[in-house]
Motif scaffolding. Sequence first.
Motif, PDB file in Angstrom:
ATOM      1  N   GLU A  33     -12.458   8.294  12.677  1.00 58.04           N
ATOM      2  CA  GLU A  33     -11.489   7.206  12.652  1.00 58.04           C
ATOM      3  C   GLU A  33     -10.821   7.134  11.280  1.00 58.04           C
ATOM      4  O   GLU A  33     -11.493   7.016  10.258  1.00 58.04           O
ATOM      5  N   VAL A  34      -9.526   7.239  11.310  1.00 53.04           N
ATOM      6  CA  VAL A  34      -8.715   7.118  10.105  1.00 53.04           C
ATOM      7  C   VAL A  34      -7.767   5.959  10.348  1.00 53.04           C
ATOM      8  O   VAL A  34      -7.066   5.926  11.359  1.00 53.04           O
ATOM      9  N   ALA A  35      -7.757   5.005   9.457  1.00 50.06           N
ATOM     10  CA  ALA A  35      -6.878   3.849   9.614  1.00 50.06           C
ATOM     11  C   ALA A  35      -5.424   4.308   9.681  1.00 50.06           C
ATOM     12  O   ALA A  35      -5.009   5.206   8.947  1.00 50.06           O
ATOM     13  N   SER A  36      -4.685   3.688  10.591  1.00 52.92           N
ATOM     14  CA  SER A  36      -3.247   3.925  10.650  1.00 52.92           C
ATOM     15  C   SER A  36      -2.567   2.564  10.685  1.00 52.92           C
ATOM     16  O   SER A  36      -3.170   1.567  11.106  1.00 52.92           O
ATOM     17  N   TYR A  37      -1.341   2.538  10.221  1.00 55.11           N
ATOM     18  CA  TYR A  37      -0.654   1.268  10.010  1.00 55.11           C
ATOM     19  C   TYR A  37       0.733   1.294  10.620  1.00 55.11           C
ATOM     20  O   TYR A  37       1.408   2.325  10.632  1.00 55.11           O
ATOM     21  N   ASP A  38       1.147   0.117  11.078  1.00 59.97           N
ATOM     22  CA  ASP A  38       2.529  -0.061  11.500  1.00 59.97           C
ATOM     23  C   ASP A  38       3.400   0.061  10.245  1.00 59.97           C
ATOM     24  O   ASP A  38       3.031  -0.473   9.193  1.00 59.97           O
ATOM     25  N   PRO A  39       4.532   0.762  10.317  1.00 62.55           N
ATOM     26  CA  PRO A  39       5.368   0.926   9.119  1.00 62.55           C
ATOM     27  C   PRO A  39       5.840  -0.396   8.504  1.00 62.55           C
ATOM     28  O   PRO A  39       6.117  -0.459   7.311  1.00 62.55           O
ATOM     29  N   ALA A  40       5.887  -1.448   9.296  1.00 66.06           N
ATOM     30  CA  ALA A  40       6.314  -2.755   8.787  1.00 66.06           C
ATOM     31  C   ALA A  40       5.164  -3.530   8.162  1.00 66.06           C
ATOM     32  O   ALA A  40       5.378  -4.611   7.598  1.00 66.06           O
ATOM     33  N   ASP A  41       3.956  -3.003   8.226  1.00 67.24           N
ATOM     34  CA  ASP A  41       2.785  -3.720   7.734  1.00 67.24           C
ATOM     35  C   ASP A  41       1.867  -2.786   6.950  1.00 67.24           C
ATOM     36  O   ASP A  41       0.691  -2.631   7.260  1.00 67.24           O
ATOM     37  N   LEU A  42       2.426  -2.160   5.904  1.00 71.75           N
ATOM     38  CA  LEU A  42       1.675  -1.199   5.099  1.00 71.75           C
ATOM     39  C   LEU A  42       0.894  -1.894   3.997  1.00 71.75           C
ATOM     40  O   LEU A  42       1.391  -2.853   3.391  1.00 71.75           O
ATOM     41  N   PRO A  43      -0.294  -1.399   3.671  1.00 74.10           N
ATOM     42  CA  PRO A  43      -0.974  -1.903   2.479  1.00 74.10           C
ATOM     43  C   PRO A  43      -0.142  -1.543   1.243  1.00 74.10           C
ATOM     44  O   PRO A  43       0.529  -0.500   1.228  1.00 74.10           O
ATOM     45  N   PRO A  44      -0.149  -2.366   0.207  1.00 72.96           N
ATOM     46  CA  PRO A  44       0.703  -2.127  -0.970  1.00 72.96           C
ATOM     47  C   PRO A  44       0.514  -0.744  -1.594  1.00 72.96           C
ATOM     48  O   PRO A  44       1.492  -0.111  -2.003  1.00 72.96           O
ATOM     49  N   GLU A  45      -0.734  -0.250  -1.665  1.00 70.01           N
ATOM     50  CA  GLU A  45      -0.964   1.054  -2.289  1.00 70.01           C
ATOM     51  C   GLU A  45      -0.323   2.183  -1.480  1.00 70.01           C
ATOM     52  O   GLU A  45       0.100   3.188  -2.044  1.00 70.01           O
ATOM     53  N   LEU A  46      -0.217   2.015  -0.161  1.00 71.70           N
ATOM     54  CA  LEU A  46       0.432   3.031   0.673  1.00 71.70           C
ATOM     55  C   LEU A  46       1.949   2.899   0.585  1.00 71.70           C
ATOM     56  O   LEU A  46       2.666   3.901   0.482  1.00 71.70           O
ATOM     57  N   ALA A  47       2.435   1.672   0.563  1.00 75.48           N
ATOM     58  CA  ALA A  47       3.877   1.430   0.466  1.00 75.48           C
ATOM     59  C   ALA A  47       4.452   1.968  -0.844  1.00 75.48           C
ATOM     60  O   ALA A  47       5.631   2.318  -0.912  1.00 75.48           O
ATOM     61  N   ALA A  48       3.623   2.091  -1.866  1.00 81.79           N
ATOM     62  CA  ALA A  48       4.085   2.571  -3.175  1.00 81.79           C
ATOM     63  C   ALA A  48       4.278   4.087  -3.221  1.00 81.79           C
ATOM     64  O   ALA A  48       4.835   4.610  -4.188  1.00 81.79           O
ATOM     65  N   ILE A  49       3.831   4.795  -2.193  1.00 87.59           N
ATOM     66  CA  ILE A  49       3.924   6.266  -2.163  1.00 87.59           C
ATOM     67  C   ILE A  49       5.019   6.664  -1.181  1.00 87.59           C
ATOM     68  O   ILE A  49       5.043   6.177  -0.044  1.00 87.59           O
ATOM     69  N   PRO A  50       5.926   7.569  -1.559  1.00 87.89           N
ATOM     70  CA  PRO A  50       6.944   8.023  -0.602  1.00 87.89           C
ATOM     71  C   PRO A  50       6.280   8.739   0.590  1.00 87.89           C
ATOM     72  O   PRO A  50       5.393   9.564   0.393  1.00 87.89           O
ATOM     73  N   PRO A  51       6.713   8.424   1.818  1.00 89.84           N
ATOM     74  CA  PRO A  51       6.072   9.037   2.984  1.00 89.84           C
ATOM     75  C   PRO A  51       6.602  10.449   3.262  1.00 89.84           C
ATOM     76  O   PRO A  51       7.734  10.777   2.917  1.00 89.84           O
ATOM     77  N   VAL A  52       5.749  11.258   3.884  1.00 90.01           N
ATOM     78  CA  VAL A  52       6.167  12.572   4.387  1.00 90.01           C
ATOM     79  C   VAL A  52       5.766  12.651   5.844  1.00 90.01           C
ATOM     80  O   VAL A  52       4.810  12.001   6.269  1.00 90.01           O
TER      81      VAL A  52
END
Length: 192
Positions: free
Chosen positions: A166-185
């Motif tokens: 199990e790997v956590a996945s997030y709705d793009p509108a509800d990202l944790p701040p540390e993930l939102a700070a990284i450009p997505p690929v």
Amino acid sequence: MTTEDVLDIFRKAGAYLEGHFILTSGRRSKVFLQKARVFMHADATETLCRALAERIRQEVDGPVDYVVGPAVGGLIPAYETSRHLKVPAIWVERENGTFRLRRFEIEPGARVVIVEDIVTTGLSIRETITCMEALGARVLAAACIVDRSAGKVDVGVPLIALAQYEVASYDPADLPPELAAIPPVKPGSRSL
């Protein structure tokens, strides 16, 4: 083979990636399992798919006529797993956004197992089941190298996973701040 054994193969192949990833489902994750980096190594692919074939033999009642892989991600594991099961491998491809069995024919009542690489939401498997059932096939089960939902996803048939991780996945509108700070690929293949 345990989940940790499977993840070790991914790590050794440089296929366990950390960052900000757009998954095939559209959800976001801090971890991406880049199976292409595993599948480029025939020995690692054989090890995983031999173990997956053994699980299929243990969990599916009766013979299997075909292994079906959803293109693109399921092509290699379906082929290699079918080799160990000693049955033909066929695949479905997207045509106008819908999976079709374009290159093969199957007999009504054919007993099939769908083999996928990594499952997060199970959408590709469910779409493959729809295609196969429309052709009169009997879908016995689906199987995958890694189930990212750790057994929570419902694909409509039994799901046989070599690893549940199990790997956590997030709705793009509800990202944790540390993930939102990284450009997505977006390393997945859904748009192919």
